[in-house]
Design an enzyme around this catalytic site. Structure first.
Site, PDB file in Angstrom:
ATOM      1  N   MET A  41      97.240  14.186  79.880  1.00 25.93           N
ATOM      2  CA  MET A  41      98.499  14.240  79.131  1.00 25.93           C
ATOM      3  C   MET A  41      99.544  13.372  79.838  1.00 25.93           C
ATOM      4  O   MET A  41     100.748  13.565  79.663  1.00 25.93           O
ATOM      5  CB  MET A  41      98.990  15.687  79.010  1.00 25.93           C
ATOM      6  N   GLY A  42      99.081  12.438  80.665  1.00 26.17           N
ATOM      7  CA  GLY A  42     100.011  11.561  81.368  1.00 26.17           C
ATOM      8  C   GLY A  42     100.628  12.257  82.569  1.00 26.17           C
ATOM      9  O   GLY A  42     100.081  13.226  83.091  1.00 26.17           O
ATOM     10  N   ALA A  43     101.814  11.739  83.028  1.00 21.46           N
ATOM     11  CA  ALA A  43     102.445  12.225  84.270  1.00 21.46           C
ATOM     12  C   ALA A  43     101.393  12.195  85.382  1.00 21.46           C
ATOM     13  O   ALA A  43     101.189  13.172  86.104  1.00 21.46           O
ATOM     14  CB  ALA A  43     103.027  13.626  84.074  1.00 21.46           C
ATOM     15  N   GLY A  47      95.444  13.340  91.633  1.00 19.61           N
ATOM     16  CA  GLY A  47      94.355  14.173  91.108  1.00 19.61           C
ATOM     17  C   GLY A  47      93.730  13.518  89.881  1.00 19.61           C
ATOM     18  O   GLY A  47      92.497  13.422  89.769  1.00 19.61           O
ATOM     19  N   HIS A  48      94.588  13.049  88.959  1.00 25.09           N
ATOM     20  CA  HIS A  48      94.050  12.346  87.781  1.00 25.09           C
ATOM     21  C   HIS A  48      93.278  11.090  88.203  1.00 25.09           C
ATOM     22  O   HIS A  48      92.224  10.781  87.659  1.00 25.09           O
ATOM     23  CB  HIS A  48      95.188  11.887  86.854  1.00 25.09           C
ATOM     24  N   SER A 197     100.999  17.981  87.663  1.00 25.94           N
ATOM     25  CA  SER A 197     102.160  17.317  87.052  1.00 25.94           C
ATOM     26  C   SER A 197     103.384  18.224  87.149  1.00 25.94           C
ATOM     27  O   SER A 197     104.521  17.750  87.148  1.00 25.94           O
ATOM     28  CB  SER A 197     101.874  16.997  85.592  1.00 25.94           C
ATOM     29  N   ARG A 198     103.164  19.535  87.221  1.00 26.22           N
ATOM     30  CA  ARG A 198     104.299  20.473  87.262  1.00 26.22           C
ATOM     31  C   ARG A 198     105.004  20.485  88.612  1.00 26.22           C
ATOM     32  O   ARG A 198     106.125  20.998  88.702  1.00 26.22           O
ATOM     33  CB  ARG A 198     103.813  21.885  86.974  1.00 26.22           C
TER      34      ARG A 198
HETATM   35  O1  PAF Z   1      94.308  19.070  81.475  1.00 26.55           O
HETATM   36  C1  PAF Z   1      94.993  18.400  80.670  1.00 26.55           C
HETATM   37  O2  PAF Z   1      95.723  17.490  81.036  1.00 26.55           O
HETATM   38  C2  PAF Z   1      94.943  18.750  79.188  1.00 26.55           C
HETATM   39  O3  PAF Z   1      94.802  20.123  78.991  1.00 26.55           O
HETATM   40  C3  PAF Z   1      93.858  17.975  78.431  1.00 26.55           C
HETATM   41  C4  PAF Z   1      92.455  18.336  78.926  1.00 26.55           C
HETATM   42  C5  PAF Z   1      94.076  16.479  78.582  1.00 26.55           C
HETATM   43  C6  PAF Z   1      93.922  18.317  76.942  1.00 26.55           C
HETATM   44  O4  PAF Z   1      95.158  17.997  76.394  1.00 26.55           O
END
Ligand code: PAF
Length: 298
Positions: A41-43, A47-48, A197-198
């Site tokens: 979901m961006g941000a 980790g991403h 992200s939080r």
């Molecule tokens: O973990 C997330 O960022 C979201 O829940 C996901 C898996 C992209 C679904 O919107």
């Protein structure tokens, strides 16, 4: 390259329509390439990017999706507050080596009269489920759509959202989706706080309180390893510690089976410790493995 996919940086194209995404993936498949998907979901934080790196290690082409999914936000959760910076996220993905950013518009993702929801029973009954009504149905629905749109060979999700990961594994299995769901270890800050992200919502003092979550969970794991039959005692102690550390509210601190997510009252088998607690207005979640009585590595 598709006529419509536009470059966001020299190495990263962006697709906004599902047809563009499908064209690119079909082209790669035709060349015999293995495709990985990293839904986000961006941000984006490290980790991403570790998911992207994991995907690059196993796949020839990596698509990262960026879609702030409204159906997984509750009525009391402010989607407008969710941080959005597509250019910064795109630059991070390009630097990490992703090949395509899929960033669909809201109207393309959900038709005005969309009427289908994917709900995974059982796994969503506990932990975050009761505290976030509708959340997992929103996640399951959008992830099903993303998997159907991108048709990846593998899709990568962080263990930080362990309940989400298990929900996605189950839906992929139950709906016979030809995709391997890969869970990747949680990345942590130097003081142990799980990357999220939080975390950017936390002020300085709140950030110090937040570090008490992984610290307390590690201490609970140590207690469980020493006294595996006294789960209730260890969890009571842990909840007290979190309150003393300054957490405003504790939604849960639970030892559960890693597959079924059902609570356990003995720590004498593989298990996971799950927590959700509030620092000010920010809800943090975390989980750590307890392997056969010994604290897990992450
Ligand atoms: O973990 C997330 O960022 C979201 O829940 C996901 C898996 C992209 C679904 O919107």
């Amino acid at each position: 390259m598709s006529g419509t996919a536009r470059p966001l940086s020299p190495s990263l194209d962006i697709a906004r329509r599902v047809a563009e995404l499908r064209w690119r993936v079909a082209d790669w498949r035709g060349q015999g390439l293995r495709v990985g998907l990293v839904p986000t979901m961006g941000a984006l934080h490290d980790g991403h990017l570790s998911l992207v790196r994991g995907a690059l290690g196993e796949c020839d082409r990596v698509v990262a999706s960026l879609f702030v999914n409204p159906t997984q936000f509750g009525a009391n959760e402010d989607i407008a507050r969710y941080p959005r910076d597509e250019a910064a996220d795109g630059a991070k993905l390009a630097a990490a080596g992703a090949h395509l950013l899929y960033a669909p518009e809201l109207g393309d993702m959900y038709a005005a009269d969309h009427a289908t929801t994917v709900a995974v029973a059982g796994l969503t009954d506990g932990l975050c489920g009761p505290f976030r009504p509708g959340h997992f149905a929103g996640v399951a629905t959008v992830v099903t759509k993303l998997l159907n749109q991108a048709t990846p060979d593998r899709a990568y999700f962080g263990e930080k959202d362990f309940q989400q990961l298990q929900v996605i594994r189950r839906l992929a299995r139950d709906l016979d989706m030809p995709v391997e769901i890969v869970g990747m270890p949680t990345l942590r800050e130097a003081d142990g706080l799980a990357m999220s992200s939080r975390n950017r919502y936390l002020g300085e003092a709140e950030r110090r309180v937040a570090a008490g979550l992984p610290r307390t969970m590690a201490a609970v794991l140590a207690r469980l390893a020493a006294r595996p039959l006294d789960v209730a005692g260890a969890l009571d102690w842990g909840s007290g510690e979190l309150a003393r550390a300054g957490f405003a509210r504790i939604d849960y601190l639970t030892l559960a089976d890693p597959e079924t997510l059902q609570p356990l009252d003995r720590a004498d088998r593989p298990a996971r410790l799950f927590a959700a607690a509030w620092v000010g207005a920010t809800r943090l979640i975390d989980n750590v493995a307890l392997m056969g009585g010994a604290p897990g590595a992450h």
